[in-house]
Design a protein around this motif. Structure first.
Motif, PDB file in Angstrom:
ATOM      1  N   TYR A   1       2.316   0.138  10.487  1.00 18.63           N
ATOM      2  CA  TYR A   1       3.027  -0.102   9.222  1.00 18.63           C
ATOM      3  C   TYR A   1       2.413  -1.284   8.480  1.00 18.63           C
ATOM      4  O   TYR A   1       2.289  -1.271   7.256  1.00 18.63           O
TER       5      TYR A   1
ATOM      6  N   GLN B   1       0.842   8.213   5.294  1.00 20.39           N
ATOM      7  CA  GLN B   1       2.273   8.129   5.579  1.00 20.39           C
ATOM      8  C   GLN B   1       2.484   8.022   7.080  1.00 20.39           C
ATOM      9  O   GLN B   1       1.685   8.517   7.873  1.00 20.39           O
TER      10      GLN B   1
ATOM     11  N   GLN C   1      12.016   2.271   8.308  1.00 20.35           N
ATOM     12  CA  GLN C   1      12.897   1.104   8.205  1.00 20.35           C
ATOM     13  C   GLN C   1      13.990   1.046   9.273  1.00 20.35           C
ATOM     14  O   GLN C   1      14.287  -0.031   9.770  1.00 20.35           O
TER      15      GLN C   1
ATOM     16  N   ARG D   1       3.126   2.653   2.357  1.00 21.35           N
ATOM     17  CA  ARG D   1       4.278   1.908   2.859  1.00 21.35           C
ATOM     18  C   ARG D   1       5.544   2.317   2.096  1.00 21.35           C
ATOM     19  O   ARG D   1       6.599   2.502   2.702  1.00 21.35           O
ATOM     20  N   ALA D   2       5.428   2.486   0.789  1.00 26.47           N
ATOM     21  CA  ALA D   2       6.590   2.896  -0.020  1.00 26.47           C
ATOM     22  C   ALA D   2       7.070   4.294   0.378  1.00 26.47           C
ATOM     23  O   ALA D   2       8.270   4.545   0.471  1.00 26.47           O
ATOM     24  N   ILE D   3       6.123   5.197   0.639  1.00 24.97           N
ATOM     25  CA  ILE D   3       6.479   6.556   1.036  1.00 24.97           C
ATOM     26  C   ILE D   3       7.094   6.567   2.436  1.00 24.97           C
ATOM     27  O   ILE D   3       8.013   7.324   2.726  1.00 24.97           O
ATOM     28  N   SER D   4       6.595   5.701   3.317  1.00 28.55           N
ATOM     29  CA  SER D   4       7.018   5.691   4.723  1.00 28.55           C
ATOM     30  C   SER D   4       8.285   4.894   4.968  1.00 28.55           C
ATOM     31  O   SER D   4       8.955   5.104   5.983  1.00 28.55           O
ATOM     32  N   GLU D   5       8.601   3.993   4.082  1.00 26.52           N
ATOM     33  CA  GLU D   5       9.653   3.014   4.348  1.00 26.52           C
ATOM     34  C   GLU D   5      10.990   3.615   4.756  1.00 26.52           C
ATOM     35  O   GLU D   5      11.602   3.182   5.730  1.00 26.52           O
ATOM     36  N   LYS D   6      11.437   4.650   4.065  1.00 32.94           N
ATOM     37  CA  LYS D   6      12.751   5.215   4.393  1.00 32.94           C
ATOM     38  C   LYS D   6      12.773   5.854   5.783  1.00 32.94           C
ATOM     39  O   LYS D   6      13.815   5.958   6.408  1.00 32.94           O
TER      40      LYS D   6
ATOM     41  N   ALA E   1      15.694  -4.030   5.619  1.00 26.75           N
ATOM     42  CA  ALA E   1      14.732  -4.613   4.689  1.00 26.75           C
ATOM     43  C   ALA E   1      15.293  -5.901   4.120  1.00 26.75           C
ATOM     44  O   ALA E   1      16.502  -5.995   3.870  1.00 26.75           O
TER      45      ALA E   1
ATOM     46  N   ASP F   1       0.070  -0.103   0.004  1.00 25.87           N
ATOM     47  CA  ASP F   1       1.375  -0.259  -0.645  1.00 25.87           C
ATOM     48  C   ASP F   1       2.013   1.097  -0.926  1.00 25.87           C
ATOM     49  O   ASP F   1       3.216   1.281  -0.726  1.00 25.87           O
ATOM     50  N   LYS F   2       1.209   2.055  -1.376  1.00 26.27           N
ATOM     51  CA  LYS F   2       1.737   3.382  -1.681  1.00 26.27           C
ATOM     52  C   LYS F   2       2.231   4.070  -0.412  1.00 26.27           C
ATOM     53  O   LYS F   2       3.323   4.636  -0.377  1.00 26.27           O
TER      54      LYS F   2
END
Length: 197
Positions: free
Chosen positions: A168, A130, A184, A176-181, A190, A173-174
């Motif tokens: 980033y 993350q 971003q 990135r999904a956890i970190s995105e919020k 996005a 993928d996992k």
């Protein structure tokens, strides 16, 4: 991309990082704290339900306001206990190692190496689980290990943004999904779904 940074993170900032990163990564812990606070409700209910009896027994012994004093004592013991445990934990942490060291970060094609005179960590790209943003830096996480790269380590905001984008881009993928919020807002909005014309 090859990158090398050198920086210092004071112990006090590491303590704050521990709290803030823990809240972001494990939001359910906050619920456990509320549960702990909620456990005081039965104690309060007991004191309320049996307050008259407690007061009568205590007044016979010459202690006025016994129910109120018992409630205050329970509350103070709870608060003092929490503060004592936190300070004790910090003292134990400080005694374990020297946290006042210069950190060297080297980024290469395989991952990120963080080192001091006494320890070295190499986070391969799949091991970065993350990435978070703090007000004063960028945090890389591997499970429960958190590494703060302070904003002062970068020559300018553009270099910091480049570092964030590069890390980033290497996240799984996992991760990135956890970190995105958290990331971003810095990267920009996005991309939305394609619109049909």
């Amino acid at each position: 991309m090859q990158r090398e940074l050198t920086y210092h993170v004071p112990f006090e900032r590491l303590v704050k990082l521990s709290r803030s990163a823990g809240r972001k990564v494990y939001p359910h812990i906050r619920w456990l704290v509320w549960l702990l606070i909620a456990l005081m409700i039965p104690v309060i209910a007991f004191l309320y339900a049996f307050g008259d009896e407690i007061r009568d027994v205590a007044e016979d012994d010459g202690i006025p306001f016994a129910t109120e004093l018992a409630f205050l004592a329970v509350f103070l013991i709870f608060i003092v206990g929490l503060r004592f445990l936190r300070r004790y934990q910090l003292r134990l942490m400080k005694d374990r190692t020297n946290f006042d060291q210069i950190v060297r970060l080297n980024q290469d094609d395989g991952g990120v190496r963080l080192s001091t005179d006494g320890v070295e960590y190499y986070l391969k790209w799949p091991g970065v689980t993350q990435m978070l943003l703090e007000r004063d830096g960028v945090v890389l996480s591997h499970g429960n290990l958190f590494f703060l790269v302070p904003n002062t380590a970068f020559a300018n905001p553009e270099e910091r943004l480049s570092f964030i984008r590069d890390i980033y881009g290497h996240l799984s993928d996992k991760a990135r999904a956890i970190s995105e919020k958290h990331i971003q807002p810095v990267l920009g909005p996005a991309p939305g779904p394609a619109r049909a014309s």
